[in-house]
Motif scaffolding. Structure first.
Motif, PDB file in Angstrom:
ATOM      1  N   ARG A  60      -2.423   3.471 -14.936  1.00 48.64           N
ATOM      2  CA  ARG A  60      -2.788   2.419 -15.890  1.00 48.64           C
ATOM      3  C   ARG A  60      -1.552   1.778 -16.501  1.00 48.64           C
ATOM      4  NH1 ARG A  60      -7.181   5.822 -19.227  1.00 48.64           N
ATOM      5  NH2 ARG A  60      -5.533   7.346 -18.887  1.00 48.64           N
ATOM      6  N   GLN A  61      -0.552   2.608 -16.831  1.00 48.47           N
ATOM      7  CA  GLN A  61       0.698   2.054 -17.334  1.00 48.47           C
ATOM      8  C   GLN A  61       1.404   1.239 -16.253  1.00 48.47           C
ATOM      9  OE1 GLN A  61       1.937   1.968 -20.348  1.00 48.47           O
ATOM     10  NE2 GLN A  61       3.831   0.945 -19.722  1.00 48.47           N
ATOM     11  N   PHE A  62       1.348   1.718 -15.020  1.00 46.58           N
ATOM     12  CA  PHE A  62       1.936   0.973 -13.905  1.00 46.58           C
ATOM     13  C   PHE A  62       1.236  -0.377 -13.735  1.00 46.58           C
ATOM     14  CE2 PHE A  62       2.151  -0.061  -9.353  1.00 46.58           C
ATOM     15  CZ  PHE A  62       3.519  -0.120  -9.185  1.00 46.58           C
ATOM     16  N   GLN A  63      -0.094  -0.390 -13.880  1.00 42.79           N
ATOM     17  CA  GLN A  63      -0.831  -1.649 -13.781  1.00 42.79           C
ATOM     18  C   GLN A  63      -0.430  -2.609 -14.892  1.00 42.79           C
ATOM     19  OE1 GLN A  63      -4.970  -1.368 -14.728  1.00 42.79           O
ATOM     20  NE2 GLN A  63      -5.520  -3.290 -13.736  1.00 42.79           N
ATOM     21  N   ARG A  64      -0.250  -2.099 -16.123  1.00 44.76           N
ATOM     22  CA  ARG A  64       0.152  -2.975 -17.224  1.00 44.76           C
ATOM     23  C   ARG A  64       1.519  -3.599 -16.954  1.00 44.76           C
ATOM     24  NH1 ARG A  64      -2.729   0.926 -20.467  1.00 44.76           N
ATOM     25  NH2 ARG A  64      -0.908   2.306 -20.568  1.00 44.76           N
ATOM     26  N   GLU A  65       2.463  -2.800 -16.462  1.00 41.08           N
ATOM     27  CA  GLU A  65       3.784  -3.344 -16.181  1.00 41.08           C
ATOM     28  C   GLU A  65       3.738  -4.318 -15.008  1.00 41.08           C
ATOM     29  OE1 GLU A  65       6.968  -0.627 -15.949  1.00 41.08           O
ATOM     30  OE2 GLU A  65       6.483   0.385 -17.831  1.00 41.08           O
ATOM     31  N   THR A 110      -6.118   5.218  -6.564  1.00 45.50           N
ATOM     32  CA  THR A 110      -5.392   3.985  -6.286  1.00 45.50           C
ATOM     33  C   THR A 110      -6.275   2.918  -5.650  1.00 45.50           C
ATOM     34  OG1 THR A 110      -4.732   4.756  -4.083  1.00 45.50           O
ATOM     35  CG2 THR A 110      -3.268   5.292  -5.932  1.00 45.50           C
ATOM     36  N   LEU A 111      -7.549   3.219  -5.406  1.00 45.17           N
ATOM     37  CA  LEU A 111      -8.404   2.283  -4.689  1.00 45.17           C
ATOM     38  C   LEU A 111      -8.493   0.916  -5.373  1.00 45.17           C
ATOM     39  CD1 LEU A 111     -10.255   1.734  -2.313  1.00 45.17           C
ATOM     40  CD2 LEU A 111     -12.159   2.635  -3.663  1.00 45.17           C
ATOM     41  N   PRO A 112      -8.688   0.826  -6.712  1.00 41.42           N
ATOM     42  CA  PRO A 112      -8.729  -0.517  -7.320  1.00 41.42           C
ATOM     43  C   PRO A 112      -7.447  -1.316  -7.088  1.00 41.42           C
ATOM     44  CG  PRO A 112      -9.615   1.121  -8.834  1.00 41.42           C
ATOM     45  CD  PRO A 112      -9.017   1.876  -7.699  1.00 41.42           C
ATOM     46  N   LEU A 113      -6.293  -0.656  -7.131  1.00 41.99           N
ATOM     47  CA  LEU A 113      -5.036  -1.363  -6.865  1.00 41.99           C
ATOM     48  C   LEU A 113      -4.929  -1.728  -5.387  1.00 41.99           C
ATOM     49  CD1 LEU A 113      -2.502   0.702  -9.022  1.00 41.99           C
ATOM     50  CD2 LEU A 113      -3.573  -1.480  -9.582  1.00 41.99           C
ATOM     51  N   ASP A 114      -5.393  -0.832  -4.499  1.00 40.91           N
ATOM     52  CA  ASP A 114      -5.371  -1.140  -3.071  1.00 40.91           C
ATOM     53  C   ASP A 114      -6.219  -2.366  -2.762  1.00 40.91           C
ATOM     54  OD1 ASP A 114      -3.785   1.070  -2.685  1.00 40.91           O
ATOM     55  OD2 ASP A 114      -5.432   2.392  -2.099  1.00 40.91           O
ATOM     56  N   LEU A 123       0.825  -1.210   0.000  1.00 38.48           N
ATOM     57  CA  LEU A 123       0.000   0.000   0.000  1.00 38.48           C
ATOM     58  C   LEU A 123       0.858   1.259   0.000  1.00 38.48           C
ATOM     59  CD1 LEU A 123      -2.785  -1.055   2.542  1.00 38.48           C
ATOM     60  CD2 LEU A 123      -2.993  -0.882   0.053  1.00 38.48           C
ATOM     61  N   THR A 124       1.971   1.213   0.736  1.00 35.50           N
ATOM     62  CA  THR A 124       2.885   2.370   0.757  1.00 35.50           C
ATOM     63  C   THR A 124       3.488   2.605  -0.625  1.00 35.50           C
ATOM     64  OG1 THR A 124       3.401   1.902   3.076  1.00 35.50           O
ATOM     65  CG2 THR A 124       4.927   3.322   1.864  1.00 35.50           C
ATOM     66  N   LEU A 125       3.863   1.536  -1.303  1.00 34.98           N
ATOM     67  CA  LEU A 125       4.464   1.685  -2.624  1.00 34.98           C
ATOM     68  C   LEU A 125       3.457   2.227  -3.632  1.00 34.98           C
ATOM     69  CD1 LEU A 125       6.981  -0.749  -4.216  1.00 34.98           C
ATOM     70  CD2 LEU A 125       5.097   0.109  -5.590  1.00 34.98           C
ATOM     71  N   ILE A 126       2.215   1.747  -3.588  1.00 38.84           N
ATOM     72  CA  ILE A 126       1.184   2.246  -4.504  1.00 38.84           C
ATOM     73  C   ILE A 126       0.953   3.735  -4.280  1.00 38.84           C
ATOM     74  CG2 ILE A 126      -1.262   2.084  -5.112  1.00 38.84           C
ATOM     75  CD1 ILE A 126      -1.115  -0.901  -4.488  1.00 38.84           C
ATOM     76  N   ALA A 127       0.913   4.146  -3.008  1.00 38.49           N
ATOM     77  CA  ALA A 127       0.725   5.575  -2.703  1.00 38.49           C
ATOM     78  C   ALA A 127       1.902   6.401  -3.224  1.00 38.49           C
ATOM     79  CB  ALA A 127       0.560   5.754  -1.197  1.00 38.49           C
ATOM     80  N   ALA A 128       3.119   5.846  -3.146  1.00 41.51           N
ATOM     81  CA  ALA A 128       4.285   6.573  -3.640  1.00 41.51           C
ATOM     82  C   ALA A 128       4.227   6.739  -5.157  1.00 41.51           C
ATOM     83  CB  ALA A 128       5.564   5.841  -3.226  1.00 41.51           C
ATOM     84  N   VAL A 129       3.773   5.702  -5.846  1.00 44.24           N
ATOM     85  CA  VAL A 129       3.630   5.795  -7.304  1.00 44.24           C
ATOM     86  C   VAL A 129       2.625   6.882  -7.669  1.00 44.24           C
ATOM     87  CG1 VAL A 129       2.823   4.549  -9.340  1.00 44.24           C
ATOM     88  CG2 VAL A 129       4.353   3.421  -7.733  1.00 44.24           C
ATOM     89  N   LEU A 180      -2.207 -12.410 -10.021  1.00 43.78           N
ATOM     90  CA  LEU A 180      -2.355 -12.004 -11.422  1.00 43.78           C
ATOM     91  C   LEU A 180      -3.808 -11.698 -11.752  1.00 43.78           C
ATOM     92  CD1 LEU A 180      -0.962 -11.628 -14.164  1.00 43.78           C
ATOM     93  CD2 LEU A 180      -1.285 -14.063 -14.588  1.00 43.78           C
ATOM     94  N   ARG A 181      -4.726 -12.505 -11.237  1.00 38.01           N
ATOM     95  CA  ARG A 181      -6.145 -12.264 -11.497  1.00 38.01           C
ATOM     96  C   ARG A 181      -6.620 -10.990 -10.804  1.00 38.01           C
ATOM     97  NH1 ARG A 181      -8.047 -16.829  -9.890  1.00 38.01           N
ATOM     98  NH2 ARG A 181      -8.348 -17.779 -11.926  1.00 38.01           N
ATOM     99  N   ALA A 182      -6.195 -10.779  -9.557  1.00 34.27           N
ATOM    100  CA  ALA A 182      -6.654  -9.607  -8.803  1.00 34.27           C
ATOM    101  C   ALA A 182      -6.208  -8.307  -9.470  1.00 34.27           C
ATOM    102  CB  ALA A 182      -6.133  -9.673  -7.365  1.00 34.27           C
ATOM    103  N   PHE A 183      -4.935  -8.209  -9.848  1.00 33.64           N
ATOM    104  CA  PHE A 183      -4.446  -6.975 -10.463  1.00 33.64           C
ATOM    105  C   PHE A 183      -4.885  -6.867 -11.922  1.00 33.64           C
ATOM    106  CE2 PHE A 183      -1.425  -7.218  -6.901  1.00 33.64           C
ATOM    107  CZ  PHE A 183      -1.548  -5.930  -6.422  1.00 33.64           C
ATOM    108  N   GLY A 184      -5.073  -7.983 -12.598  1.00 33.94           N
ATOM    109  CA  GLY A 184      -5.545  -7.925 -13.973  1.00 33.94           C
ATOM    110  C   GLY A 184      -6.975  -7.437 -14.086  1.00 33.94           C
ATOM    111  N   GLU A 185      -7.797  -7.705 -13.059  1.00 36.55           N
ATOM    112  CA  GLU A 185      -9.197  -7.294 -13.080  1.00 36.55           C
ATOM    113  C   GLU A 185      -9.426  -5.932 -12.423  1.00 36.55           C
ATOM    114  OE1 GLU A 185     -11.230 -10.486 -11.192  1.00 36.55           O
ATOM    115  OE2 GLU A 185     -11.080 -11.835 -12.912  1.00 36.55           O
ATOM    116  N   ALA A 186      -8.390  -5.321 -11.881  1.00 35.03           N
ATOM    117  CA  ALA A 186      -8.558  -3.986 -11.271  1.00 35.03           C
ATOM    118  C   ALA A 186      -8.990  -2.984 -12.342  1.00 35.03           C
ATOM    119  CB  ALA A 186      -7.252  -3.547 -10.613  1.00 35.03           C
ATOM    120  N   ASP A 187     -10.078  -2.279 -12.086  1.00 34.21           N
ATOM    121  CA  ASP A 187     -10.688  -1.387 -13.077  1.00 34.21           C
ATOM    122  C   ASP A 187     -10.274   0.054 -12.809  1.00 34.21           C
ATOM    123  OD1 ASP A 187     -12.189  -0.179 -14.974  1.00 34.21           O
ATOM    124  OD2 ASP A 187     -14.144  -0.626 -14.098  1.00 34.21           O
ATOM    125  N   LEU A 188      -9.354   0.557 -13.637  1.00 33.59           N
ATOM    126  CA  LEU A 188      -8.907   1.947 -13.513  1.00 33.59           C
ATOM    127  C   LEU A 188      -9.511   2.846 -14.581  1.00 33.59           C
ATOM    128  CD1 LEU A 188      -5.136   1.277 -12.757  1.00 33.59           C
ATOM    129  CD2 LEU A 188      -6.769   2.324 -11.203  1.00 33.59           C
TER     130      LEU A 188
END
Length: 559
Positions: A278-283, A343-347, A264-270, A328-336
Motif C-alpha cells: 500500500r505504501q508502494f502504491q502511494r509512492e 500483488t494482483l491489483p497492481l498486476d 510484473l517482475t519489479l512488482i514481484a520483487a517488491v 495514473l487512473r489504473a494504479f490509483g484505482e487499484a484496490d489493496l
C-alpha cells in the motif's frame, strides 16, 4: 524523566505558532487594542495549535508587560503559565468530562474573581463531545459571562456543535500547517537540541506528519531516540517505513513505456522483499502525478531539485498525456484494502495501462455480417476467438430483435391494406455458438454483477478483480459457462487452477446449478460492467410510456 520534545518546544509567543498567521495576527491586534471577545471557537485538525493558542491567549491576557499583543514571558504571571501552575487558566477535557454535572460545577465557579491576574480563561478541549444537556447548561453562561471570564472552545469537529453555541463565539479555523512552515519549525527544534538533520530528511518527516506539528515533532523525537542526533535520509526512511523512490519511479516509467514483463517482475520483487504494497502504491501514484504535472509544464512539488526536474522531464518527453492519465487512473484505482499482501491489483493495473496502448493497433477491424446464399444455413459459423465451436444451431428463423428495435417496431404504424414484410427475407448475420438471444446466455450475463459482488464479499479478491476487468460471459448452457477476457494476461490468470475452481464455485452458487467454467482470450469482448441495460435506454422508456413492453430472457412481460 526527560520531557518530550513537543511539550518542551511548545510555542511561547504568538509568532512561534507556525502556519497559523491568520489567527495569531487577529488575536494580537485584539489584545493590543483591548478588544478581546468573551468567547472563542478554535476549530481545525489535530496538532495544528488550537490548545497552544488558547493557552497563549490566557497568558497574554494576564501579562503585566504585554507588548504589541505578545506576552513578555518574564513577569510573575507569565512564569506561572510557563510552569503550568497558573490559577487563572482552567482547562477541561470535554471528552472525559462531558456530562451536565461538570458543566454545572464550572458554571458555579465562573462568578469567582481571578486569583492572580485580571482574567480567568476557561479552555474546553474537544467541546463537541459534550452532551446536549451540558450544552444547554453552558449556553446562558456563554451568552452573558462575567467581565473577567473568557471562554476558549477547541474542537476538531465544529459541525457537531449546536448553532446556539457556535453563534455566540468568534470562530477561528486552524489549517493544516504548510510544508515550509513545518520544516522551519523542525529546523528550529533541531538547532536547539543539537540534532543534525538535512533539509531532505526534515521534509520527509514533515510530509509524513500531514500538516500536524505535534506529529512531526513526535516523529523527530522518535527518530533521534532510535538513531542518535545524526539523522540521514536513510535513517528517516527506515524509521518511518518509507520505501525508496527508486523502484516506484522505475515502475512508473515501465508502465508509461509499455514494458509489461519488466513491470510484473519489479512488482514481484517488491512483494518478495516484504515491503508494504500500500505504501508502494502511494509512492507510485505520487510519482505518476509528478510526471503528469511536469508534462503539463508545472513543477511536481515545492523545492524540487533541478536534477530531479530534468529526470522527470526526460521521462515524459515522448509520452502522450493520455497515456500518463491512463496509468495514473489504473494504479490509483487499484484496490489493496481487501488483501494488502496480494500483488494482483497492481498486476492488473499495469496490464490494463500497458495493453490499452496496444489495443488500437492490435484490435482487428470489425467485419460486416455476410449474407449467405438462398437455401444456406448461416447459423453454424463465426465462432469467437479462443472459443471452441459447438454444434451448429438449427435454423429456427431470424434471431429476436434487440429490446429497443422491438419496442420501436411494435409502435410503427402499418399502411392500411398492406401486409407487414416477412421477417425471413433479409439475410441473417453469422452468429457465434451462443448469442445474447440465447435465454441461458442472457440469464447468465444478467447475474454477472451478483457473481462479482459474491466473490468480493466472500473473501476472494483475486477472482473479484478478474471479474471486474474487461470480460464478459460469451457462451453458456446448462453445464458450462465460458468467460471471455479482452487481455490475454487476465485470461491466463483466471485459468490458473485455484482461481478457476473459485470462479466455478461462485458461478454455480449464483446460478443455482453445477456448472464448469472455462476462461479464454477474446479481444472483441465488450466488458459487462460497461454495458447499458436496455431498460435504461431513453428510446425504450419512451416506448414503454406509449404501451410497449420488454420481453425478459425468461419470456415474461415487463411493464
Amino acid at each position: 524523566m526527560t520531557e518530550i520534545l513537543y511539550r518542551k518546544w511548545r510555542p511561547r509567543t504568538f509568532d512561534e505558532v507556525a502556519g497559523q498567521e491568520h489567527v495569531t495576527a487577529t488575536l494580537k491586534n485584539a489584545l493590543a487594542s483591548n478588544r478581546v471577545a468573551h468567547a472563542y471557537l478554535f476549530a481545525g485538525p489535530r496538532g495544528t495549535g488550537k490548545t497552544t493558542t488558547g493557552r497563549l491567549l490566557g497568558k497574554a491576557l494576564n501579562c503585566r508587560n504585554r507588548k504589541d499583543g505578545e506576552p513578555c514571558n518574564e513577569c510573575e504571571s507569565c512564569a506561572a503559565f510557563l510552569a503550568g501552575r497558573a490559577m487563572d487558566l482552567i482547562e477541561l477535557d470535554a471528552a472525559s468530562n462531558r456530562g451536565i454535572d461538570e458543566i454545572r460545577s464550572l458554571r458555579d465557579k465562573v462568578a469567582f474573581a481571578p486569583g492572580a491576574g485580571d482574567y480567568k480563561v476557561y479552555l474546553i478541549d474537544e467541546v463537541h463531545m459534550l452532551t446536549e444537556a451540558a450544552f444547554n447548561a453552558l449556553l446562558k453562561t456563554l451568552e452573558e459571562p462575567p467581565p473577567h471570564a473568557v471562554f476558549v472552545l477547541a474542537t476538531t469537529e465544529p459541525h457537531k456543535l449546536p448553532a446556539t453555541i457556535a453563534s455566540r463565539c468568534q470562530r477561528f479555523d486552524f489549517r493544516r500547517a504548510p510544508l515550509a512552515a513545518m520544516v522551519g519549525n523542525l529546523e528550529r527544534i533541531c538547532a536547539g537540541e543539537g540534532i543534525r538533520c538535512g533539509p531532505q530528511a526534515l521534509e520527509l518527516i514533515a510530509r509524513s506528519a500531514t500538516g500536524s506539528h505535534r506529529d512531526a515533532v513526535n516523529l523527530l523525537d522518535q527518530l533521534a531516540t532510535s538513531y542518535g542526533n545524526d539523522l540521514t535520509v536513510e535513517h528517516v526512511r527506515a524509521g518511518l517505513g518509507l520505501i525508496g523512490d527508486e523502484r516506484a519511479g522505475k515502475l512508473a516509467r515501465l508502465a508509461i513505456v509499455g514494458d509489461l514483463a519488466g513491470g510484473l517482475t519489479l512488482i514481484a520483487a517488491v512483494r518478495d522483499d516484504g515491503l508494504d504494497l500500500r505504501q508502494f502504491q502511494r509512492e507510485l501514484v505520487d510519482e505518476l502525478r509528478g510526471l503528469l504535472l511536469v508534462k503539463s509544464g508545472l513543477e511536481p512539488a515545492e523545492g524540487v531539485t533541478q536534477e530531479r526536474l530534468q529526470d522527470l522531464r526526460a521521462a515524459v518527453a515522448s509520452v502522450p498525456t493520455a497515456r500518463l492519465l491512463a496509468a495514473l487512473r489504473a494504479f490509483g484505482e487499484a484496490d489493496l484494502k481487501t488483501d494488502p499482501n496480494s500483488t494482483l491489483p497492481l498486476d492488473i493495473a499495469l496490464a490494463e495501462c500497458v495493453l490499452a496502448m496496444e489495443a488500437p493497433e492490435a484490435r482487428p477491424a470489425q467485419a460486416r455480417p455476410a449474407s449467405p446464399a438462398a437455401g444456406q444455413d448461416a447459423a453454424g459459423g463465426g465462432a469467437r476467438v479462443g472459443v471452441a465451436p459447438s454444434t451448429p444451431l438449427p435454423d429456427a428463423g431470424p434471431p429476436p430483435l434487440p429490446a429497443e428495435a422491438a419496442a420501436a417496431r411494435s409502435l410503427r404504424p402499418q399502411p392500411a391494406g398492406r401486409e407487414p414484410p416477412a421477417e425471413a427475407a433479409p439475410a441473417r448475420p453469422v452468429l457465434p455458438p451462443s448469442t445474447p438471444a440465447d435465454p441461458t446466455l442472457a440469464a447468465s450475463r444478467a447475474r454477472l454483477r451478483t457473481m462479482y459482488e459474491r466473490a468480493r464479499g466472500g473473501g476472494f479478491p483475486q477472482v473479484a478483480a478478474l471479474l471486474n476487468s474487461a470480460c464478459d460471459i460469451i457462451q453458456a448452457d446448462e453445464h458450462e459457462v465460458v468467460f471471455g477476457f479482452k487481455y490475454p494476461v487476465h485470461a491466463t490468470k483466471a485459468s490458473e487452477k485455484q482461481n478457476l475452481e473459485t470462479l466455478a464455485a461462485v458461478v454455480s452458487e449464483v446460478l443455482g446449478r453445477a456448472a464448469t467454467v472455462r476462461c479464454v482470450h477474446d479481444p472483441n469482448v465488450e466488458p459487462w460492467n460497461q454495458r447499458q441495460p436496455a431498460a435504461r435506454s431513453p428510446l425504450v422508456r419512451v416506448a414503454q410510456e406509449m404501451g410497449g413492453r420488454i420481453l425478459s430472457p425468461g419470456g415474461e412481460d415487463q411493464a
